[in-house]
Enzyme design. Structure first.
Site, PDB file in Angstrom:
ATOM      1  N   ASN A   1     -31.453  28.130  68.179  1.00  0.00           N
ATOM      2  CA  ASN A   1     -32.042  28.864  67.472  1.00  0.00           C
ATOM      3  C   ASN A   1     -33.051  29.989  67.882  1.00  0.00           C
ATOM      4  OD1 ASN A   1     -30.341  28.338  65.088  1.00  0.00           O
ATOM      5  ND2 ASN A   1     -31.420  26.324  65.028  1.00  0.00           N
ATOM      6  N   ASP A   2     -33.467  29.825  69.190  1.00  0.00           N
ATOM      7  CA  ASP A   2     -34.386  30.523  69.682  1.00  0.00           C
ATOM      8  C   ASP A   2     -34.221  32.051  69.793  1.00  0.00           C
ATOM      9  OD1 ASP A   2     -36.964  30.306  71.306  1.00  0.00           O
ATOM     10  OD2 ASP A   2     -35.639  31.754  72.449  1.00  0.00           O
ATOM     11  N   VAL A   3     -34.966  32.763  69.209  1.00  0.00           N
ATOM     12  CA  VAL A   3     -34.912  34.002  69.024  1.00  0.00           C
ATOM     13  C   VAL A   3     -34.926  34.822  70.411  1.00  0.00           C
ATOM     14  CG1 VAL A   3     -36.059  36.413  68.216  1.00  0.00           C
ATOM     15  CG2 VAL A   3     -35.904  34.527  66.720  1.00  0.00           C
TER      16      VAL A   3
END
Length: 299
Positions: A253-255
Protein backbone atom coordinates in the site's frame (compact mmCIF):
# COMPACT_ATOMS: atom_id res chain seq x y z
CA UNK A 1 43.64 3.96 21.04
CA UNK A 2 44.94 1.38 18.57
CA UNK A 3 42.96 0.65 15.45
CA UNK A 4 42.38 -2.65 13.72
CA UNK A 5 41.68 -3.23 10.05
CA UNK A 6 39.50 -6.10 8.94
CA UNK A 7 38.83 -7.15 5.35
CA UNK A 8 35.32 -8.23 4.33
CA UNK A 9 34.85 -10.25 1.16
CA UNK A 10 32.00 -8.94 -0.95
CA UNK A 11 29.47 -10.66 -3.21
CA UNK A 12 30.23 -10.22 -6.91
CA UNK A 13 27.07 -8.20 -7.39
CA UNK A 14 27.86 -5.56 -4.76
CA UNK A 15 28.78 -1.99 -5.68
CA UNK A 16 30.31 0.07 -2.88
CA UNK A 17 29.89 3.32 -4.82
CA UNK A 18 26.16 2.73 -5.42
CA UNK A 19 25.51 1.91 -1.77
CA UNK A 20 27.63 4.84 -0.60
CA UNK A 21 25.63 7.15 -2.86
CA UNK A 22 22.40 5.82 -1.36
CA UNK A 23 23.62 6.51 2.19
CA UNK A 24 24.86 9.96 1.19
CA UNK A 25 21.38 10.96 0.02
CA UNK A 26 19.76 9.95 3.33
CA UNK A 27 21.38 12.76 5.36
CA UNK A 28 21.29 10.71 8.55
CA UNK A 29 22.78 12.06 11.80
CA UNK A 30 23.97 8.61 12.89
CA UNK A 31 26.80 8.33 10.33
CA UNK A 32 29.02 10.48 8.13
CA UNK A 33 29.71 9.86 4.45
CA UNK A 34 32.78 11.10 2.57
CA UNK A 35 33.75 10.72 -1.08
CA UNK A 36 35.06 7.19 -0.53
CA UNK A 37 34.05 6.16 2.98
CA UNK A 38 31.36 5.82 5.62
CA UNK A 39 32.07 6.59 9.27
CA UNK A 40 29.99 5.74 12.29
CA UNK A 41 30.28 5.38 16.06
CA UNK A 42 28.81 2.07 17.19
CA UNK A 43 27.56 1.66 20.75
CA UNK A 44 27.94 -1.98 21.79
CA UNK A 45 27.30 -3.14 25.34
CA UNK A 46 27.86 0.43 26.51
CA UNK A 47 31.23 0.80 24.75
CA UNK A 48 31.88 3.09 21.78
CA UNK A 49 33.72 2.01 18.66
CA UNK A 50 34.59 4.25 15.73
CA UNK A 51 34.33 2.42 12.43
CA UNK A 52 35.37 3.54 8.96
CA UNK A 53 34.32 1.58 5.89
CA UNK A 54 36.11 1.94 2.56
CA UNK A 55 36.59 -0.21 -0.53
CA UNK A 56 39.98 -1.87 -0.12
CA UNK A 57 39.94 -3.11 -3.70
CA UNK A 58 37.32 -4.60 -5.98
CA UNK A 59 35.43 -7.29 -4.14
CA UNK A 60 36.64 -6.33 -0.67
CA UNK A 61 35.70 -3.83 2.01
CA UNK A 62 38.11 -2.43 4.53
CA UNK A 63 36.67 -2.04 8.01
CA UNK A 64 38.77 0.04 10.38
CA UNK A 65 37.82 -0.27 14.05
CA UNK A 66 38.99 1.92 16.90
CA UNK A 67 37.77 1.68 20.48
CA UNK A 68 36.94 5.04 22.05
CA UNK A 69 36.98 3.45 25.50
CA UNK A 70 39.58 1.25 27.08
CA UNK A 71 37.68 -1.88 26.19
CA UNK A 72 39.63 -4.16 23.85
CA UNK A 73 38.03 -3.99 20.42
CA UNK A 74 39.09 -7.59 19.71
CA UNK A 75 36.38 -8.78 22.10
CA UNK A 76 33.77 -7.01 19.98
CA UNK A 77 35.03 -7.61 16.44
CA UNK A 78 32.46 -10.32 15.79
CA UNK A 79 29.55 -8.07 16.83
CA UNK A 80 30.91 -5.18 14.77
CA UNK A 81 31.35 -7.39 11.72
CA UNK A 82 27.84 -8.73 12.17
CA UNK A 83 26.48 -5.17 12.31
CA UNK A 84 28.24 -4.11 9.10
CA UNK A 85 27.18 -7.25 7.22
CA UNK A 86 23.60 -6.71 8.37
CA UNK A 87 23.69 -3.01 7.51
CA UNK A 88 24.69 -3.78 3.91
CA UNK A 89 22.86 -7.11 3.65
CA UNK A 90 26.07 -8.79 2.53
CA UNK A 91 25.00 -12.36 3.18
CA UNK A 92 21.97 -12.40 0.87
CA UNK A 93 22.44 -14.23 -2.44
CA UNK A 94 20.96 -12.15 -5.26
CA UNK A 95 21.86 -14.08 -8.42
CA UNK A 96 18.31 -15.37 -8.89
CA UNK A 97 16.86 -11.93 -8.16
CA UNK A 98 18.92 -10.33 -10.92
CA UNK A 99 18.01 -13.10 -13.37
CA UNK A 100 14.32 -12.62 -12.59
CA UNK A 101 14.51 -8.81 -12.66
CA UNK A 102 16.36 -8.75 -15.98
CA UNK A 103 13.26 -10.31 -17.58
CA UNK A 104 10.71 -8.12 -15.78
CA UNK A 105 9.44 -5.01 -17.55
CA UNK A 106 9.14 -3.03 -14.29
CA UNK A 107 12.56 -3.96 -12.91
CA UNK A 108 14.80 -4.44 -15.95
CA UNK A 109 15.90 -0.81 -16.36
CA UNK A 110 15.92 -0.17 -12.62
CA UNK A 111 18.42 -2.92 -11.81
CA UNK A 112 20.61 -1.77 -14.68
CA UNK A 113 20.64 1.77 -13.31
CA UNK A 114 21.35 0.75 -9.71
CA UNK A 115 23.14 -2.58 -10.16
CA UNK A 116 24.99 -3.55 -6.99
CA UNK A 117 22.58 -1.79 -4.63
CA UNK A 118 21.69 -3.71 -1.49
CA UNK A 119 18.71 -3.21 0.78
CA UNK A 120 20.51 -0.89 3.17
CA UNK A 121 19.18 -1.98 6.52
CA UNK A 122 18.37 -0.29 9.78
CA UNK A 123 19.80 -2.90 12.17
CA UNK A 124 18.24 -1.31 15.26
CA UNK A 125 14.63 -2.46 15.71
CA UNK A 126 13.46 0.58 17.67
CA UNK A 127 15.01 2.97 15.14
CA UNK A 128 13.23 1.17 12.29
CA UNK A 129 9.87 1.43 14.03
CA UNK A 130 10.35 5.12 14.82
CA UNK A 131 11.38 5.94 11.26
CA UNK A 132 8.40 4.01 9.87
CA UNK A 133 5.94 5.74 12.20
CA UNK A 134 7.39 9.19 11.55
CA UNK A 135 7.09 8.61 7.81
CA UNK A 136 3.42 7.68 7.88
CA UNK A 137 1.36 10.00 5.63
CA UNK A 138 3.93 12.81 5.41
CA UNK A 139 6.66 13.63 2.90
CA UNK A 140 10.17 12.28 3.33
CA UNK A 141 11.81 15.67 3.90
CA UNK A 142 9.58 16.54 6.85
CA UNK A 143 9.89 13.00 8.25
CA UNK A 144 13.70 13.40 8.18
CA UNK A 145 13.44 16.68 10.09
CA UNK A 146 11.29 15.01 12.75
CA UNK A 147 13.79 12.17 13.03
CA UNK A 148 16.66 14.65 13.50
CA UNK A 149 14.74 16.43 16.27
CA UNK A 150 13.95 13.11 17.94
CA UNK A 151 17.61 12.05 17.83
CA UNK A 152 18.93 15.35 19.15
CA UNK A 153 16.40 15.47 21.99
CA UNK A 154 16.73 11.87 23.20
CA UNK A 155 19.90 10.50 21.62
CA UNK A 156 23.52 10.60 22.74
CA UNK A 157 26.10 12.81 21.04
CA UNK A 158 29.74 11.86 20.51
CA UNK A 159 32.43 14.17 19.15
CA UNK A 160 35.33 12.30 17.60
CA UNK A 161 38.18 13.87 15.60
CA UNK A 162 36.22 17.11 15.54
CA UNK A 163 33.16 15.50 13.99
CA UNK A 164 29.73 15.07 15.55
CA UNK A 165 28.03 11.68 15.68
CA UNK A 166 24.69 10.78 17.19
CA UNK A 167 23.44 7.51 18.65
CA UNK A 168 19.79 6.75 18.10
CA UNK A 169 17.78 7.00 21.34
CA UNK A 170 17.26 3.86 23.40
CA UNK A 171 13.63 2.83 24.03
CA UNK A 172 14.06 3.18 27.80
CA UNK A 173 14.41 6.95 27.28
CA UNK A 174 10.92 7.04 25.79
CA UNK A 175 9.09 4.61 28.08
CA UNK A 176 8.83 7.14 30.91
CA UNK A 177 8.56 10.23 28.71
CA UNK A 178 5.45 12.37 28.80
CA UNK A 179 3.42 12.56 25.59
CA UNK A 180 3.43 16.36 25.84
CA UNK A 181 7.24 16.34 25.65
CA UNK A 182 7.27 14.04 22.63
CA UNK A 183 4.66 16.27 21.01
CA UNK A 184 7.06 19.25 21.14
CA UNK A 185 9.13 17.58 18.42
CA UNK A 186 6.37 18.36 15.95
CA UNK A 187 4.69 15.02 15.27
CA UNK A 188 1.04 14.28 15.94
CA UNK A 189 -0.09 13.11 19.37
CA UNK A 190 -1.15 9.83 17.82
CA UNK A 191 2.38 9.20 16.52
CA UNK A 192 3.76 10.12 19.95
CA UNK A 193 1.51 7.48 21.48
CA UNK A 194 2.53 4.89 18.90
CA UNK A 195 6.25 5.47 19.47
CA UNK A 196 5.78 5.19 23.22
CA UNK A 197 3.80 1.94 22.79
CA UNK A 198 6.65 0.52 20.66
CA UNK A 199 9.24 1.58 23.24
CA UNK A 200 7.29 -0.18 25.98
CA UNK A 201 6.85 -3.33 23.88
CA UNK A 202 10.59 -3.50 23.13
CA UNK A 203 11.63 -2.74 26.72
CA UNK A 204 9.26 -5.43 28.01
CA UNK A 205 10.65 -7.82 25.36
CA UNK A 206 7.19 -8.42 23.98
CA UNK A 207 8.83 -7.99 20.60
CA UNK A 208 12.50 -8.49 19.70
CA UNK A 209 14.45 -8.72 16.47
CA UNK A 210 15.51 -12.30 17.20
CA UNK A 211 11.90 -13.23 17.90
CA UNK A 212 10.74 -11.84 14.57
CA UNK A 213 13.57 -13.54 12.69
CA UNK A 214 12.83 -16.88 14.32
CA UNK A 215 9.18 -16.81 13.27
CA UNK A 216 10.34 -17.42 9.69
CA UNK A 217 6.74 -16.83 8.56
CA UNK A 218 5.81 -13.43 7.26
CA UNK A 219 2.07 -13.75 7.89
CA UNK A 220 2.65 -14.72 11.50
CA UNK A 221 5.26 -11.98 11.97
CA UNK A 222 2.90 -9.39 10.48
CA UNK A 223 0.08 -10.51 12.77
CA UNK A 224 2.30 -10.25 15.86
CA UNK A 225 3.43 -6.76 14.89
CA UNK A 226 -0.04 -5.45 14.12
CA UNK A 227 -1.15 -6.44 17.61
CA UNK A 228 0.82 -3.41 18.80
CA UNK A 229 -1.10 -0.14 18.83
CA UNK A 230 -0.21 2.01 15.85
CA UNK A 231 1.34 -0.75 13.76
CA UNK A 232 -0.58 -1.49 10.59
CA UNK A 233 0.34 -3.76 7.68
CA UNK A 234 2.46 -1.08 5.95
CA UNK A 235 4.58 -0.40 9.05
CA UNK A 236 4.89 -4.10 9.79
CA UNK A 237 6.18 -4.88 6.31
CA UNK A 238 8.52 -1.88 6.36
CA UNK A 239 10.10 -3.15 9.59
CA UNK A 240 10.31 -6.70 8.23
CA UNK A 241 11.96 -5.35 5.07
CA UNK A 242 14.50 -2.89 6.52
CA UNK A 243 15.37 -4.52 9.83
CA UNK A 244 14.31 -8.15 10.10
CA UNK A 245 15.30 -9.04 6.52
CA UNK A 246 12.26 -10.91 5.27
CA UNK A 247 12.96 -11.19 1.53
CA UNK A 248 9.21 -11.36 0.81
CA UNK A 249 8.26 -8.31 2.87
CA UNK A 250 6.06 -6.18 0.65
CA UNK A 251 4.48 -2.86 1.76
CA UNK A 252 2.00 -3.07 -1.10
CA UNK A 253 0.00 0.00 0.00
CA UNK A 254 3.03 2.29 -0.11
CA UNK A 255 2.31 5.40 -2.21
CA UNK A 256 5.95 5.72 -3.21
CA UNK A 257 5.93 2.17 -4.51
CA UNK A 258 2.80 2.90 -6.55
CA UNK A 259 4.45 5.98 -8.08
CA UNK A 260 7.62 4.04 -8.83
CA UNK A 261 5.73 1.23 -10.58
CA UNK A 262 3.89 3.83 -12.65
CA UNK A 263 7.22 5.44 -13.61
CA UNK A 264 9.04 2.17 -14.29
CA UNK A 265 6.21 0.77 -16.38
CA UNK A 266 5.48 4.09 -18.12
CA UNK A 267 1.86 3.76 -17.05
CA UNK A 268 -0.68 6.57 -17.53
CA UNK A 269 -2.09 6.20 -14.01
CA UNK A 270 -0.95 4.69 -10.75
CA UNK A 271 -1.77 0.98 -10.58
CA UNK A 272 -4.38 -0.34 -8.17
CA UNK A 273 -3.44 -2.78 -5.43
CA UNK A 274 -4.99 -5.60 -7.47
CA UNK A 275 -2.89 -4.60 -10.48
CA UNK A 276 0.24 -4.48 -8.31
CA UNK A 277 -0.50 -7.99 -7.07
CA UNK A 278 -0.46 -9.19 -10.68
CA UNK A 279 2.68 -7.24 -11.51
CA UNK A 280 4.46 -8.57 -8.41
CA UNK A 281 3.47 -12.17 -9.03
CA UNK A 282 6.85 -12.55 -10.81
CA UNK A 283 8.74 -11.21 -7.81
CA UNK A 284 7.94 -14.05 -5.40
CA UNK A 285 10.56 -14.32 -2.71
CA UNK A 286 12.22 -11.06 -3.75
CA UNK A 287 9.46 -8.53 -3.10
CA UNK A 288 11.70 -6.68 -0.63
CA UNK A 289 14.44 -6.12 -3.19
CA UNK A 290 12.00 -5.22 -5.94
CA UNK A 291 10.43 -2.65 -3.62
CA UNK A 292 13.77 -1.17 -2.53
CA UNK A 293 15.01 -0.77 -6.11
CA UNK A 294 11.77 0.86 -7.17
CA UNK A 295 11.92 3.21 -4.18
CA UNK A 296 15.43 4.21 -5.27
CA UNK A 297 14.07 5.06 -8.69
CA UNK A 298 11.94 7.88 -7.30
CA UNK A 299 13.81 8.90 -4.14
Amino acid sequence: MQSKQLIINLPNDFSFSVNLEYLRTQQDLTYITEMDSIKKILLIDGYKFAIKITEAKKGKLSLEIKSLDRENHKLYEEKILKYVKDWFDLETELTDFYIMASKDEFLENTITKFFGLRVIGIPNLFETFVWAILGQQINLVFASKLKDRFIKKYGERTVYNGEEYWHFPQPDKIVSEDIDELFKIGMSRRKCEYIKEIAIAIEDKKITKDMLQNYNNIEYAENKLTEIKGIGPWTAHYVLLRCVRYSNAFPINDVGLHNAIKLAGKLETKPSVDEICKIASHWKGYEAYATFYLWKLIY
